[in-house]
Design a protein around this motif. Structure first.
Motif, short mmCIF file in Angstrom:
data_model
loop_
_atom_site.label_atom_id
_atom_site.label_comp_id
_atom_site.label_asym_id
_atom_site.label_seq_id
_atom_site.Cartn_x
_atom_site.Cartn_y
_atom_site.Cartn_z
N UNK A 433 27.51 18.05 24.57
CA UNK A 433 26.48 18.70 23.77
C UNK A 433 25.29 19.08 24.64
N UNK A 434 24.70 20.23 24.42
CA UNK A 434 23.52 20.62 25.22
C UNK A 434 22.33 19.74 24.87
N UNK A 435 21.42 19.58 25.81
CA UNK A 435 20.22 18.80 25.57
C UNK A 435 19.17 19.62 24.84
N UNK A 436 18.17 18.91 24.31
CA UNK A 436 17.10 19.60 23.60
C UNK A 436 16.37 20.57 24.51
N UNK A 437 16.26 20.24 25.79
CA UNK A 437 15.55 21.11 26.73
C UNK A 437 16.32 22.40 27.03
N UNK A 438 17.63 22.43 26.69
CA UNK A 438 18.43 23.62 26.94
C UNK A 438 18.22 24.71 25.90
N UNK A 439 17.51 24.38 24.81
CA UNK A 439 17.28 25.38 23.76
C UNK A 439 18.27 25.24 22.62
N UNK A 440 17.91 25.76 21.46
CA UNK A 440 18.74 25.60 20.26
C UNK A 440 20.02 26.41 20.33
N UNK A 441 20.02 27.50 21.10
CA UNK A 441 21.19 28.36 21.15
C UNK A 441 22.10 28.07 22.34
N UNK A 442 21.81 27.03 23.10
CA UNK A 442 22.65 26.68 24.25
C UNK A 442 24.02 26.22 23.74
N UNK A 443 25.10 26.74 24.32
CA UNK A 443 26.43 26.37 23.83
C UNK A 443 26.86 25.00 24.33
N UNK A 444 27.71 24.35 23.54
CA UNK A 444 28.34 23.12 23.98
C UNK A 444 29.47 23.47 24.95
N UNK A 445 29.85 22.51 25.78
CA UNK A 445 30.93 22.71 26.75
C UNK A 445 32.13 21.89 26.28
N UNK A 446 33.29 22.53 26.17
CA UNK A 446 34.49 21.87 25.67
C UNK A 446 35.64 22.14 26.63
N UNK A 447 36.33 21.07 27.06
CA UNK A 447 37.47 21.26 27.93
C UNK A 447 37.99 19.95 28.48
N UNK A 448 39.09 19.99 29.26
CA UNK A 448 39.63 18.77 29.86
C UNK A 448 38.62 18.15 30.83
N UNK A 449 38.66 16.84 31.02
CA UNK A 449 37.68 16.18 31.91
C UNK A 449 37.64 16.77 33.32
N UNK A 450 38.78 17.15 33.88
CA UNK A 450 38.76 17.65 35.25
C UNK A 450 38.00 18.97 35.36
#
Length: 480
Positions: A433-450
């Motif tokens: 999940x993006x942090x509060x400092x990244x802004x409200x419209x910052x996307x989350x990152x989803x994918x395999x751990x590597x």
């Protein structure tokens, strides 16, 4: 100066001899490690005088003219309405400097309720160190006893608290530190006492430490496999310069094709993130807050679970009854949510030594986590696991991570944690999940751990060493 423990054993009602008899000396900074159930927490409680009512202690330890300060395995939840200064026992230059060194916070007048929960969890340990300093300045002989003070702390706070304990020992204070986070504790220790069970204790200098019943942390395991000298086992910079580490190829593991075809799409309004989130049925999905906002990560995980199960709103967090025997609790749970109670208890026993005849409160923190995970795994619903690794020893964490990764479940599992090593072992994918400092419209990152590990707020050990791989075996394959 040292404190000698002589044939110390603890008897508990309904359990008999639950720990010991142990014999060893506490010298300088002594880390006590071992599998769950070998008696580390009971040893700390015996030294600190905080055993439960009805407990009996056999044996002795050199308590004459020794001032003991005990920090138990607990945290203030919810925190009390008091300032940091009041919680730490007063203000002053030493208090402000230590609090800033450990947490990075400088205002002692801040209310505990305003602090991040992880920062607030550092209060008991910092208070214990300050009490120890005050006793030491009065020329008293002091023993500081801590029981898993790192359990609820984030990685940065863990390292800072470990350095504070090292400084405390350098002043001449004996420290008995019961801990499961060996990667943080062992490098700063003078000696390591590994409890082997049945009262056996293996005492080794930290510079020569080699575990008998526990796995080595990844950086030490890889350094040993590559033939680096023991003095470099914890040196990530030296490890990162090794050619095999620099050229290692990370390998992703995915779910079976049967499970990968079942996908639940969670829209942004339901997930609480910017963009759709596709959850694969049968996967373990880690939800990680980039800025450490654990409450938000839990909220997102519960929203996802409710959507997958087609429920109108997220289920409230469970409060597990501590007075109910584990076997009875498992039967009631499985009647309500599905699964086999005996299979669930057996699964928990593979992670930690649980006993169906004992109540949940009579189990250690790690044993309770193992039981809660096993009951959740037996459920036919999509369950949310909140830091299931907390309180588990290193071997138990490995076993639990493997079970979460390899289990052929018919439902998804949502996992919230800040332990990078556990996340990359247990999860098929990570939702960062993006942090509060990244802004409200910052996307989350989803994918395999590597693929997404670089976006974690604290990367796994091998990534911090400069490797592209996450696991020791990915590097070792290059040597074959």
């Amino acid at each position: 100066m040292s404190v000698s423990i002589n044939e110390l054993a603890v008897w508990l009602p309904g359990r008999g001899i639950a720990a010991g008899p142990f014999s060893f000396d506490v010298q300088g900074l002594t880390v006590v490690a071992g599998r769950s159930g070998t008696g580390g927490s009971l040893l700390a409680s015996a030294l600190g005088g905080t055993l439960p009512r009805g407990a009996l202690v056999h044996g002795s330890w050199s308590a004459d003219e020794v001032t003991v300060h005990h920090v138990g395995a607990f945290r203030l939840d919810p925190p009390l309405e008091m300032t940091v200064a009041e919680a730490l026992g007063g203000e002053g230059h030493v208090t402000a400097e230590l609090w800033a060194d450990v947490t990075g916070c400088h205002d002692l007048r801040t209310s505990l309720r305003e602090l991040d929960p992880a920062v607030c969890s550092a209060v008991p340990a910092v208070r214990g160190i300050l009490q120890t300093h005050r006793s030491h300045t009065r020329a008293e002989r002091v023993l500081l006893v801590l029981d898993q003070p790192l359990a609820h702390l984030g990685p940065d706070l863990r390292g800072a608290l470990a350095r504070a304990l090292r400084h405390c020992a350098d002043l001449g204070v004996d420290v008995c530190w019961v801990e499961h986070d060996l990667a943080t504790a062992v490098p700063v220790a003078d000696q390591v006492v590994e409890l082997l069970g049945d009262g056996q204790a293996l005492v080794q200098p930290s510079a020569a430490w080699s575990p008998r019943t526990l796995p080595l942390p990844p950086e030490a395991a890889l350094a040993r496999a590559l033939g680096l000298p023991r003095a470099d086992w914890w040196d990530l910079e030296r490890l990162g310069r090794h050619p095999l580490v620099q050229t290692a190829v990370p390998r992703a593991q995915t779910r079976s094709e049967r499970q990968a075809t079942a996908v639940v799409r969670v829209p942004p309004g339901r997930a609480g993130v910017d963009g759709d989130v596709d959850v694969l049925v049968g996967e373990t999905l880690g939800v990680v807050p980039r800025d450490g906002d654990h409450a938000r990560a839990l909220s997102v995980a519960r929203r996802l679970a409710a959507t997958i199960d087609a429920e109108a709103r997220p289920r409230p967090p469970l409060v597990w009854p501590g007075h109910v025997p584990l076997g009875r609790l498992a039967r009631a749970w499985c009647r309500a949510r599905g699964g086999d109670a005996d299979v669930a208890v057996a699964a928990a026993a593979r992670v930690a030594p649980v006993d169906p005849a004992r109540t949940l409160a009579q189990h250690s923190a790690g044993e309770r986590r193992a039981a809660q995970w096993a009951l959740n795994a037996a459920s036919t619903r999509t369950e949310v696991l909140d830091r299931p690794e907390v309180g588990l020893d290193a071997a138990g964490r490995r076993t639990l991570a493997a079970a979460l990764h390899d289990d052929e479940s018919e439902t998804a599992t949502l996992l919230v944690s800040h332990d990078a090593e556990f996340l990359v072992r247990a999860c098929h994918r990570l939702l960062i999940l993006p942090g509060a400092a990244d802004g409200h419209e910052a996307p989350a990152v989803l994918g395999p751990p590597v693929l997404v590990a670089d976006h974690l707020p604290h990367q796994p050990a091998l990534r911090r060493a400069g490797a592209r791989a996450l696991r020791v075996r990915d590097v070792r394959q290059e040597t074959r």
